[in-house]
Motif scaffolding. Structure first.
Motif, short mmCIF file in Angstrom:
data_model
loop_
_atom_site.label_atom_id
_atom_site.label_comp_id
_atom_site.label_asym_id
_atom_site.label_seq_id
_atom_site.Cartn_x
_atom_site.Cartn_y
_atom_site.Cartn_z
N CYS A 13 2.05 1.48 -13.12
CA CYS A 13 2.34 1.23 -11.71
C CYS A 13 3.85 1.19 -11.53
O CYS A 13 4.55 0.55 -12.32
CB CYS A 13 1.72 -0.09 -11.27
SG CYS A 13 2.06 -0.49 -9.54
N LYS A 14 4.31 1.88 -10.48
CA LYS A 14 5.74 1.89 -10.23
C LYS A 14 6.00 2.20 -8.77
O LYS A 14 5.31 3.02 -8.17
CB LYS A 14 6.42 2.94 -11.11
CG LYS A 14 7.92 2.91 -11.07
CD LYS A 14 8.51 3.77 -12.16
CE LYS A 14 10.00 3.54 -12.21
NZ LYS A 14 10.60 4.06 -13.39
N ALA A 15 7.00 1.53 -8.21
CA ALA A 15 7.52 1.88 -6.89
C ALA A 15 8.72 2.79 -7.14
O ALA A 15 9.71 2.38 -7.72
CB ALA A 15 7.92 0.64 -6.12
N VAL A 16 8.61 4.03 -6.73
CA VAL A 16 9.64 5.04 -6.99
C VAL A 16 10.51 5.19 -5.75
O VAL A 16 9.99 5.25 -4.63
CB VAL A 16 8.99 6.40 -7.35
CG1 VAL A 16 10.03 7.47 -7.54
CG2 VAL A 16 8.10 6.26 -8.57
N TYR A 17 11.82 5.25 -5.95
CA TYR A 17 12.76 5.46 -4.85
C TYR A 17 13.27 6.89 -4.94
O TYR A 17 13.87 7.29 -5.93
CB TYR A 17 13.91 4.47 -4.94
CG TYR A 17 14.85 4.51 -3.77
CD1 TYR A 17 14.46 4.00 -2.53
CD2 TYR A 17 16.13 5.04 -3.89
CE1 TYR A 17 15.32 4.02 -1.45
CE2 TYR A 17 17.00 5.07 -2.81
CZ TYR A 17 16.59 4.55 -1.59
OH TYR A 17 17.43 4.58 -0.51
N SER A 18 13.00 7.68 -3.88
CA SER A 18 13.39 9.08 -3.88
C SER A 18 13.72 9.51 -2.46
O SER A 18 12.95 9.25 -1.53
CB SER A 18 12.24 9.93 -4.44
OG SER A 18 12.53 11.30 -4.37
N ASN A 19 14.86 10.17 -2.30
CA ASN A 19 15.29 10.65 -0.98
C ASN A 19 15.24 9.55 0.08
O ASN A 19 14.73 9.74 1.18
CB ASN A 19 14.45 11.85 -0.52
CG ASN A 19 14.66 13.06 -1.40
OD1 ASN A 19 15.75 13.25 -1.95
ND2 ASN A 19 13.64 13.87 -1.55
N ILE A 45 5.65 3.67 0.86
CA ILE A 45 5.65 2.22 1.07
C ILE A 45 7.01 1.81 1.61
O ILE A 45 7.98 2.58 1.54
CB ILE A 45 5.30 1.48 -0.24
CG1 ILE A 45 6.25 1.86 -1.38
CG2 ILE A 45 3.86 1.75 -0.64
CD1 ILE A 45 6.03 1.10 -2.68
N GLU A 46 7.10 0.59 2.14
CA GLU A 46 8.34 0.14 2.79
C GLU A 46 9.45 -0.19 1.80
O GLU A 46 10.61 0.10 2.05
CB GLU A 46 8.06 -1.07 3.67
CG GLU A 46 7.23 -0.74 4.89
CD GLU A 46 7.00 -1.95 5.77
OE1 GLU A 46 7.74 -2.96 5.63
OE2 GLU A 46 6.09 -1.89 6.59
N ASP A 47 9.10 -0.88 0.70
CA ASP A 47 10.12 -1.27 -0.28
C ASP A 47 9.49 -1.35 -1.66
O ASP A 47 8.30 -1.12 -1.82
CB ASP A 47 10.78 -2.60 0.11
CG ASP A 47 9.80 -3.74 0.27
OD1 ASP A 47 8.94 -3.92 -0.63
OD2 ASP A 47 9.86 -4.44 1.29
N ALA A 48 10.30 -1.71 -2.65
CA ALA A 48 9.84 -1.69 -4.03
C ALA A 48 9.01 -2.92 -4.42
O ALA A 48 8.38 -2.92 -5.47
CB ALA A 48 11.04 -1.57 -4.97
N LEU A 87 5.93 -5.14 -4.68
CA LEU A 87 4.49 -4.90 -4.55
C LEU A 87 3.67 -6.18 -4.46
O LEU A 87 2.64 -6.21 -3.80
CB LEU A 87 3.99 -4.05 -5.71
CG LEU A 87 4.58 -2.64 -5.81
CD1 LEU A 87 4.08 -1.95 -7.08
CD2 LEU A 87 4.26 -1.82 -4.59
N ALA A 88 4.11 -7.25 -5.14
CA ALA A 88 3.35 -8.50 -5.17
C ALA A 88 3.16 -9.04 -3.76
O ALA A 88 4.09 -9.09 -2.96
CB ALA A 88 4.05 -9.52 -6.04
N GLY A 89 1.91 -9.40 -3.46
CA GLY A 89 1.59 -9.93 -2.15
C GLY A 89 1.32 -8.88 -1.08
O GLY A 89 1.03 -9.21 0.06
N LYS A 90 1.37 -7.62 -1.45
CA LYS A 90 1.17 -6.53 -0.48
C LYS A 90 -0.22 -5.93 -0.61
O LYS A 90 -0.83 -5.91 -1.68
CB LYS A 90 2.19 -5.42 -0.71
CG LYS A 90 3.64 -5.86 -0.62
CD LYS A 90 4.21 -5.62 0.74
CE LYS A 90 5.64 -6.09 0.87
NZ LYS A 90 6.63 -5.21 0.36
N THR A 91 -0.73 -5.41 0.52
CA THR A 91 -2.00 -4.71 0.58
C THR A 91 -1.76 -3.35 1.22
O THR A 91 -1.03 -3.26 2.21
CB THR A 91 -3.03 -5.50 1.41
OG1 THR A 91 -3.22 -6.78 0.78
CG2 THR A 91 -4.36 -4.78 1.47
N PHE A 92 -2.35 -2.32 0.65
CA PHE A 92 -2.19 -0.97 1.17
C PHE A 92 -3.56 -0.34 1.41
O PHE A 92 -4.43 -0.39 0.54
CB PHE A 92 -1.41 -0.08 0.18
CG PHE A 92 -0.06 -0.63 -0.18
CD1 PHE A 92 1.00 -0.53 0.69
CD2 PHE A 92 0.14 -1.26 -1.40
CE1 PHE A 92 2.25 -1.04 0.37
CE2 PHE A 92 1.38 -1.77 -1.74
CZ PHE A 92 2.44 -1.66 -0.85
#
Length: 153
Positions: A23-29, A68-71, A73-78
Motif C-alpha cells: 500500500c502506498k500513497a504516490v505523489y505524481s504531477n 486521493i486528497e493527500d498521503a 491514509l489512516a482514518g480515511k474511507t474511500f
C-alpha cells in the motif's frame, strides 16, 4: 499471517489467507494516488477437497492510480466505483478466467501496534460458477513490514 479474504458465495464462504500486501500513497504531477496490492496464499491446507475454492487457489486484488486528497491514509474511507472511462480496480485469478470488482469500499485505520490496516468490502464477479451475479467479499489485512532474516555463515 497478513490478513484474510472472505468471499461469500451462496454455496459456501471461501476463505483466502493473505500472503503479501502493498500500500502506498504516490505523489505524481502534483496529485496523490492510492496504490494497493493484495496477494493471497496458494496453500489449500485449510480447504475441503470438494470446495469451489479448490479450482481457484490464489488471486490478487489491486487498486491502481485512484486519486486521493493527500498521503495520509489512516482514518480515511474511500468508495471506488469503476466506470467505462476510469478503471481503478483489478483482479488476477492466475488463469484464463476474468473477474471484476464492484462497489469497493476501503477503510484504513491503525491497529493496536500503530500499523496501518485495511478493511475492504465490495462485490466480485462469481468466477466460481459463472452465474453472472456479483457476490460480496470482505478483506482485512495489515501492512506490517516483513522482517527479513539473514543468516550469517
Amino acid at each position: 499471517m497478513k490478513g484474510i479474504l472472505k468471499i461469500y458465495h451462496p454455496e459456501e464462504t471461501l476463505k483466502y489467507n493473505i500472503k503479501s500486501t502493498y500500500c502506498k500513497a504516490v505523489y505524481s504531477n502534483k496529485k496523490h494516488f492510492l496504490e494497493v496490492e493484495i496477494i493471497t496464499d496458494d496453500s489449500l491446507d485449510h480447504v475441503d477437497d470438494d470446495s469451489l475454492q479448490y479450482n481457484f487457489p490464489q488471486l490478487s486484488m489491486t487498486i491502481i492510480e485512484f486519486p486521493i486528497e493527500d498521503a495520509e491514509l489512516a482514518g480515511k474511507t474511500f468508495d471506488i466505483q469503476d466506470s467505462q472511462i476510469d478503471t481503478y480496480t483489478e483482479v488476477d485469478l492466475f488463469d484464463d478466467e476474468d473477474a471484476y470488482l464492484y462497489e469497493s469500499k476501503l477503510a484504513f485505520d491503525k491497529n493496536t501496534e500503530d500499523e496501518l490496516q485495511l478493511f475492504w468490502k465490495g462485490n466480485i464477479d462469481d468466477f466460481y460458477t459463472g452465474s453472472g451475479d456479483p457476490i460480496p467479499f470482505q478483506l482485512k489485512c495489515d501492512f506490517k513490514p516483513d522482517l527479513i532474516e539473514v543468516d550469517e555463515d
